[in-house]
Write a protein that holds these residues in place. Structure first.
Motif, PDB file in Angstrom:
ATOM      1  N   TYR A  87       0.880  -1.176   0.000  1.00 22.81           N
ATOM      2  CA  TYR A  87       0.000   0.000   0.000  1.00 22.81           C
ATOM      3  C   TYR A  87       0.911   1.218   0.000  1.00 22.81           C
ATOM      4  O   TYR A  87       1.878   1.260   0.777  1.00 22.81           O
ATOM      5  CB  TYR A  87      -0.894   0.020   1.250  1.00 22.81           C
ATOM      6  CG  TYR A  87      -1.825   1.211   1.272  1.00 22.81           C
ATOM      7  CD1 TYR A  87      -2.998   1.203   0.520  1.00 22.81           C
ATOM      8  CD2 TYR A  87      -1.514   2.360   2.011  1.00 22.81           C
ATOM      9  CE1 TYR A  87      -3.835   2.313   0.502  1.00 22.81           C
ATOM     10  CE2 TYR A  87      -2.345   3.468   2.002  1.00 22.81           C
ATOM     11  CZ  TYR A  87      -3.503   3.438   1.243  1.00 22.81           C
ATOM     12  OH  TYR A  87      -4.326   4.545   1.222  1.00 22.81           O
ATOM     13  N   PHE A 119       1.838   4.497   1.149  1.00 22.81           N
ATOM     14  CA  PHE A 119       1.489   5.458   2.213  1.00 22.81           C
ATOM     15  C   PHE A 119       1.861   6.899   1.831  1.00 22.81           C
ATOM     16  O   PHE A 119       1.489   7.835   2.540  1.00 22.81           O
ATOM     17  CB  PHE A 119       2.189   5.064   3.529  1.00 22.81           C
ATOM     18  CG  PHE A 119       1.552   3.876   4.204  1.00 22.81           C
ATOM     19  CD1 PHE A 119       1.898   2.590   3.835  1.00 22.81           C
ATOM     20  CD2 PHE A 119       0.599   4.046   5.192  1.00 22.81           C
ATOM     21  CE1 PHE A 119       1.309   1.482   4.445  1.00 22.81           C
ATOM     22  CE2 PHE A 119       0.008   2.955   5.815  1.00 22.81           C
ATOM     23  CZ  PHE A 119       0.362   1.670   5.434  1.00 22.81           C
ATOM     24  N   HIS A 142      -0.633   9.696   1.691  1.00 23.22           N
ATOM     25  CA  HIS A 142      -1.108  10.369   2.912  1.00 23.22           C
ATOM     26  C   HIS A 142      -0.029  11.273   3.502  1.00 23.22           C
ATOM     27  O   HIS A 142      -0.087  11.629   4.673  1.00 23.22           O
ATOM     28  CB  HIS A 142      -1.550   9.318   3.932  1.00 23.22           C
ATOM     29  CG  HIS A 142      -2.582   8.398   3.375  1.00 23.22           C
ATOM     30  ND1 HIS A 142      -3.923   8.694   3.385  1.00 23.22           N
ATOM     31  CD2 HIS A 142      -2.456   7.220   2.709  1.00 23.22           C
ATOM     32  CE1 HIS A 142      -4.590   7.717   2.773  1.00 23.22           C
ATOM     33  NE2 HIS A 142      -3.719   6.818   2.362  1.00 23.22           N
ATOM     34  N   TYR A 200       3.205  10.603   3.932  1.00 28.83           N
ATOM     35  CA  TYR A 200       4.387   9.965   4.523  1.00 28.83           C
ATOM     36  C   TYR A 200       5.537   9.947   3.520  1.00 28.83           C
ATOM     37  O   TYR A 200       5.317   9.984   2.307  1.00 28.83           O
ATOM     38  CB  TYR A 200       4.066   8.518   4.951  1.00 28.83           C
ATOM     39  CG  TYR A 200       3.095   8.452   6.104  1.00 28.83           C
ATOM     40  CD1 TYR A 200       3.515   8.799   7.384  1.00 28.83           C
ATOM     41  CD2 TYR A 200       1.772   8.079   5.910  1.00 28.83           C
ATOM     42  CE1 TYR A 200       2.618   8.759   8.451  1.00 28.83           C
ATOM     43  CE2 TYR A 200       0.875   8.030   6.965  1.00 28.83           C
ATOM     44  CZ  TYR A 200       1.298   8.378   8.240  1.00 28.83           C
ATOM     45  OH  TYR A 200       0.430   8.355   9.290  1.00 28.83           O
ATOM     46  N   TRP A 222       5.553  -1.815   2.245  1.00 28.67           N
ATOM     47  CA  TRP A 222       5.815  -0.927   3.382  1.00 28.67           C
ATOM     48  C   TRP A 222       5.775  -1.789   4.628  1.00 28.67           C
ATOM     49  O   TRP A 222       4.902  -2.653   4.762  1.00 28.67           O
ATOM     50  CB  TRP A 222       4.756   0.178   3.448  1.00 28.67           C
ATOM     51  CG  TRP A 222       4.885   1.165   2.322  1.00 28.67           C
ATOM     52  CD1 TRP A 222       4.645   0.916   1.001  1.00 28.67           C
ATOM     53  CD2 TRP A 222       5.304   2.531   2.408  1.00 28.67           C
ATOM     54  NE1 TRP A 222       4.879   2.047   0.257  1.00 28.67           N
ATOM     55  CE2 TRP A 222       5.285   3.066   1.094  1.00 28.67           C
ATOM     56  CE3 TRP A 222       5.694   3.363   3.463  1.00 28.67           C
ATOM     57  CZ2 TRP A 222       5.636   4.385   0.821  1.00 28.67           C
ATOM     58  CZ3 TRP A 222       6.030   4.682   3.181  1.00 28.67           C
ATOM     59  CH2 TRP A 222       6.014   5.181   1.878  1.00 28.67           C
ATOM     60  N   LEU A 246      -4.486   3.745   9.990  1.00 30.09           N
ATOM     61  CA  LEU A 246      -4.898   4.500   8.808  1.00 30.09           C
ATOM     62  C   LEU A 246      -6.247   3.951   8.340  1.00 30.09           C
ATOM     63  O   LEU A 246      -6.298   2.883   7.713  1.00 30.09           O
ATOM     64  CB  LEU A 246      -3.864   4.347   7.679  1.00 30.09           C
ATOM     65  CG  LEU A 246      -4.171   5.170   6.439  1.00 30.09           C
ATOM     66  CD1 LEU A 246      -3.755   6.622   6.656  1.00 30.09           C
ATOM     67  CD2 LEU A 246      -3.445   4.622   5.229  1.00 30.09           C
TER      68      LEU A 246
END
Ligand SMILES: Cc1cc2nc3c(=O)[nH]c(=O)nc-3n(C[C@H](O)[C@H](O)[C@H](O)COP(=O)(O)OP(=O)(O)OC[C@H]3O[C@@H](n4cnc5c(N)ncnc54)[C@H](O)[C@@H]3O)c2cc1C
Length: 405
Positions: A199, A201, A204, A206, A231, A260
């Motif tokens: 996924y 990240f 978002h 990061y 990740w 999350l």
């Protein structure tokens, strides 16, 4: 060169392999023994992989860096986040170290890729005799030599002769235990759960490396190169919960979605649970037996310092052993190895990783606010940020060790 000038290196982890390659580069004969076989060498659980600038310079000295870069992710930046209010606290950029290192970034490249490449190089080197599926069982020292006993793939006992034996066996070092060396320190009661997900990240906010503070459930989030890219997210766990309960898919999904919120399940690619120790061997050397890497010191992975500082041990030691074996230095140099590297293990690696964990796990709201304000101020002030990065990238620890006589 005669066989009595051979160094027996035990363990083909990153530290043993770097030591063997650095010794061979200085014309020293090496016997490298590894308990795993060619068939299961790459089946090890995922570990380590944030390689700091000072380590990249050392990898480059033995020609390893060029093999790793295409397999990793160049990560100049890292973040501190506050999970409680979902805010980015601070961003640090290694670009500030451009005058301090040729590698102003971290290379995200997992341990398994490092040892795969380094083992290939070791096997190809004429001065390194690599013996896979060979386990050290005991060793003895005499005035000028060491004799090691090992069990090979067919179950036979082999006797290896050398001038020195270096334990790069990891935390359970037989050499350390048989030498009666205390492994001083402690183990945290809670284990860490590592979940690997496919996924991205970055959607978002990061970056490739993130340290996330939270009074209830702090975590670390790191990006690794695929295909497919993954990740890894690390969570502390309740010491009273058993492994089966912690790693149930539904429990892991719930944990991830608390971190999350997502309207579908995360694609979980793997998980593992590990204990976290903070220990340093009381001595790094007894006569001709020497400890390096995890056999000498283990620490929390927060900050990514274990593999890095172990590799620094390896290069420091290779230089000294080569000069001793070539008659250019006395054996006293090995005492300096202990003084330098034990100092780094206690004053830098242990101190920094204990601080890192405390910072992320802090519960007192006033202390959390103070810590976060300080991080923010440090990141926003270039000279302070550079000082901070010199410490986190282990450049400081190498410079300080050089000053130790
Ligand atoms: C989840 C996790 C994440 C981590 N992340 C990071 C990170 O980002 N950065 C970082 O710097 N560090 C990190 N670390 C720490 C890092 O993995 C270790 O510090 C590093 O692997 C130590 O290297 P080593 O070569 O000393 O020992 P090891 O990697 O443990 O290798 C030891 C080798 O010796 C072999 N061996 C053992 N006993 C014998 C024997 N008797 N005879 C022959 N062979 C033997 C083993 O099979 C193995 O191949 C992390 C650790 C964990 C658990």
């Amino acid at each position: 060169m005669v066989a009595s000038n051979r160094v027996i290196v035990v363990g083909a982890g990153p530290v043993g392999l770097c030591l063997a390659l650095a010794l061979a580069q200085r014309d020293v004969l090496v016997n490298l023994i590894e308990t795993l076989s060619d068939d299961n060498f790459l089946d090890q659980v995922p570990r380590a992989g944030s390689n700091h600038p000072a380590t990249l310079e050392l990898f480059d000295q033995i020609g390893l860096y060029d093999k790793l870069e295409p397999r990793g992710i160049v990560a100049p930046k890292f973040h501190y986040w506050d999970r409680q209010d979902g805010m980015l606290i601070a961003e640090f950029d290694h670009a500030l170290l451009k005058d301090d290192t040729r590698f102003p970034f971290v290379l995200q490249c997992e341990r398994i890729k490092i040892i795969e490449e380094a083992l290939g190089m070791a096997k190809a080197h004429p001065l390194i005799d690599v013996r896979m599926a060979t386990t050290l069982t005991s060793f003895q020292q005499a005035a000028k030599r060491v004799t090691a006993r090992a069990t090979n793939a067919t179950g036979e006992t082999e006797v290896l002769d050398g001038a020195y034996i270096v334990s790069c066996e990891g935390a359970r070092s037989i050499v350390r235990k048989d030498s009666g060396i205390e492994f001083e320190g402690f183990t945290y009661p809670e284990r860490t759960l590592n979940i690997e997900v496919a996924y991205d990240f970055r959607k978002h906010g990061y970056t490739e490396r993130n340290y996330i503070s939270d009074p209830v459930e702090y975590s670390n989030l790191f990006h690794w190169k695929g295909p497919p890219d993954r990740w890894r997210i690390h969570f502390p766990t309740d010491p009273n919960e058993d492994e089966a309960a912690l790693t149930r898919p539904a429990a892991m999904q719930a944990r991830l979605k608390r971190f999350l919120p997502l309207d579908r399940d995360f694609e979980i690619c793997g998980c593992n649970l590990y204990a976290v120790h903070q220990r340093v061997a009381q001595k790094f050397r007894v006569g001709r037996a020497i400890l390096a890497g995890d056999s000498a010191h283990v620490n929390s992975p927060i900050g990514g310092m274990g593999l890095n500082s172990g590799v620094h041990d390896a290069f420091n030691l290779a230089d000294k052993l080569a000069r001793i074996l070539h008659g250019e230095a006395s054996e006293d140099e090995l005492d300096r190895y202990e003084r330098q590297r034990r100092h780094v293990a206690v004053q830098h690696t242990q101190a920094q990783t204990i601080r890192n964990k405390r910072l992320l796990a802090e519960r007192d709201p006033a202390v959390r606010r103070r810590n976060h304000d300080e991080l923010r101020r440090t990141a926003e002030t270039p000279e302070l940020a550079r000082k901070f990065l010199l410490r986190t990238s282990l450049i400081d620890s190498l410079r300080e060790a050089e000053q130790i006589a």
